[in-house]
Design an enzyme around this catalytic site. Structure first.
Site, PDB file in Angstrom:
ATOM      1  N   GLY A 139       0.923  -1.010   0.129  1.00  0.00           N
ATOM      2  CA  GLY A 139      -0.074   0.058  -0.001  1.00  0.00           C
ATOM      3  C   GLY A 139       0.954   1.355   0.034  1.00  0.00           C
ATOM      4  O   GLY A 139       1.793   1.293   0.974  1.00  0.00           O
ATOM      5  N   GLY A 141      -7.419  -6.046   5.246  1.00  0.00           N
ATOM      6  CA  GLY A 141      -8.711  -6.868   4.744  1.00  0.00           C
ATOM      7  C   GLY A 141     -10.022  -6.135   4.686  1.00  0.00           C
ATOM      8  O   GLY A 141      -9.885  -4.866   4.841  1.00  0.00           O
TER       9      GLY A 141
END
Ligand code: AMP
Length: 467
Positions: free
Chosen positions: A36, A111
């Site tokens: 990320g 998640g």
């Protein structure tokens, strides 16, 4: 190759009992940067005081020595984010730090929760005020509302109520608590560095800081790090089934990580072997799409005996937005990232290997680039099955209608990407590569077999606006 329009997932890192906790978390996040690049943050704690720095951008740009020196304490958690739910702005960056009537909490989550909307509506009706659009915030509200006095019991109750994918770190005034959802979609690992315990999404973070890899956090397991050392608990759960994300192995994780007990690099190479066995082609060279196709290409070359060549060079220093020259350049976007070596490609029959085709747009540009550089034939080989279904558990895929394989045959995709031939690895071979534990994986993006169903799933599957 990573596509710009595709959003990545997240990475988490935490360390307990180390007087360099912020510095080591910074390094850990740096090793997890591939998970990320939108925002990053660290929260540390000392004597009931929390210190936090969270910002948009990449780890190396956000954290200066001075900033790290202000993050005091002997425990810290960190997060790198590329949103899969929630908008892309600072308010949604993590770790998410809250004050509630029983104290302070910082939370870092990887998640996607599938019952987020339902829980959020219920909590709002009961008076909760949400500050972000992140799914992780419901966990905080559920912890705050729990009637239990013990923090681990409160967390257990909250994690029992949420459904979906979570590998999560929660820091209180005196503990770091890590947990993995009962299906085990996303990875989470335990490491040890002298007297300090470490938790991280991927083992490559342990390598950088010199920590020893201990083991994976098990699905439904809760790991508690506090002054008593390490202890364990379990999230009560029903109908759980191991559902490790196979796409972590195929694309997301770093090749040097050990994931679900397998080294990613060797696994990807094995996919290349099986692909060469299953989909052979007469060619002069095997060329990877960097970096995602490298390990599978090596495997393809090894098995087929066709020489491996690096014919596409990647510029690793591409920032976010580029100013295009007034006079437009053909395939500008892809050329910023990749360039072809004409001398290697000229007159050659090329096997071009990548891990997946999603919308097909990048692959089309790369095939064109290879042909323009003089390749006689381009045979595209993909080291995973056709991606037909979106992921609801943390990998950001476009809508079903945007996934080229959901509405086109392999022959049509071949024509679209202008390759001379195109073939994918079969699901059977993918399972073969995983060997005996293949039933522990989630293949929903390939076969639509979703381990957790939820009420609005069918709408989402057909929703063209789903992002
Ligand atoms: P495309 O040609 O548009 O289908 O893009 C294919 C490229 O996207 C391949 O190089 C893949 O490695 C890469 N890719 C696959 N899944 C993802 C993802 N979730 N995020 C970013 N890139 C991805």
């Amino acid at each position: 190759m990573k596509r710009e329009y595709f959003r990545d997932k997240c990475g988490v890192f935490g360390i307990y009992n180390n007087n360099e906790s912020a510095n080591l978390t910074y390094l850990g996040l740096h090793a997890l940067q591939h998970r990320g690049q939108e925002s990053a943050g660290i929260v540390s704690a000392e004597n009931d005081k929390f210190y936090s720095h969270v910002a948009m951008g990449q780890v190396i740009d956000i954290f200066t020595e001075e900033r790290i020196s202000k993050l005091l304490g002997n425990m810290a958690i960190g997060h790198v984010r590329y949103s899969t739910t929630g908008d892309s702005h600072l308010l949604n960056a993590q770790p998410f730090l809250v004050n509630y009537f029983r104290g302070k909490l910082a939370i870092a989550h990887n998640g996607n929760l599938v019952n987020y909307e339902m829980l959020k509506n219920r909590l709002e009706e009961e008076g909760s005020i949400f500050q972000t659009t992140m799914d992780s915030e419901v966990i905080v509200h559920l912890i705050a509302k729990s009637q239990h006095s013990d923090i681990v019991a409160r967390i257990k109750e909250a994690l029992f109520l949420v459904e979906g994918a979570f590998s999560i770190l929660i820091m209180t005034e005196n503990k770091i608590i890590g947990a993995r959802d009962p299906f085990g979609f996303r990875p989470l690992n335990i490491g040890i560095l002298n007297d300090s315990y470490v938790l991280a999404s991927e083992t490559c973070a342990f390598d950088l800081i010199g920590a020893k890899y201990v083991r994976e956090v098990k699905p439904a397991e809760i790991v508690i790090l506090d002054r008593n050392g390490i202890s364990y608990d379990t999230i009560p759960s029903i109908n759980r089934k191991n559902s490790f994300c196979v796409f972590e192995h195929i694309y997301f994780a770093r090749p040097d990580s050990i994931l679900f007990n397998k080294t990613v690099y060797s696994f990807r190479k094995r996919l290349g072997h099986l692909l060469a066995q299953e989909e052979p082609v007469e060619a002069d060279i095997v060329v990877p799409v960097p970096d995602s196709g490298v390990a599978a290409s090596i495997g393809y070359s090894e098995f087929s005996g066709i020489p491996y060549e690096t014919a596409l060079i990647r510029n690793h220093y591409v920032g976010r937005t580029f100013i295009e020259p007034k006079q437009s350049i053909r395939h500008f976007g892809v050329k910023l990232k990749l360039n072809a070596i004409k001398e290697v490609l000229e007159g050659k029959r090329v096997v071009l290997v990548d891990d997946s085709i999603v919308r097909g747009t990048t692959s089309r540009k790369i095939v064109k680039m290879v042909k323009e550089a003089g390749a006689k034939e381009v045979h595209m080989r993909i080291s995973s099955p056709t991606t037909n279904y979106p992921c609801f558990y943390g990998i950001d895929t476009p809508t079903r209608s945007e996934l080229i394989a959901s509405s086109h045959t392999i022959e049509e995709i071949k024509r679209y990407i202008t390759a001379d031939s195109l073939a994918y690895l079969s699901l059977e071979s993918l399972k073969k590569a995983l060997s005996s534990d293949h039933s522990d994986y989630c293949y929903a993006c390939f076969n639509g077999d979703y381990p957790i169903k939820f009420p609005w799933m069918d709408t989402r599957l057909n929703d063209t606006m789903f992002k």
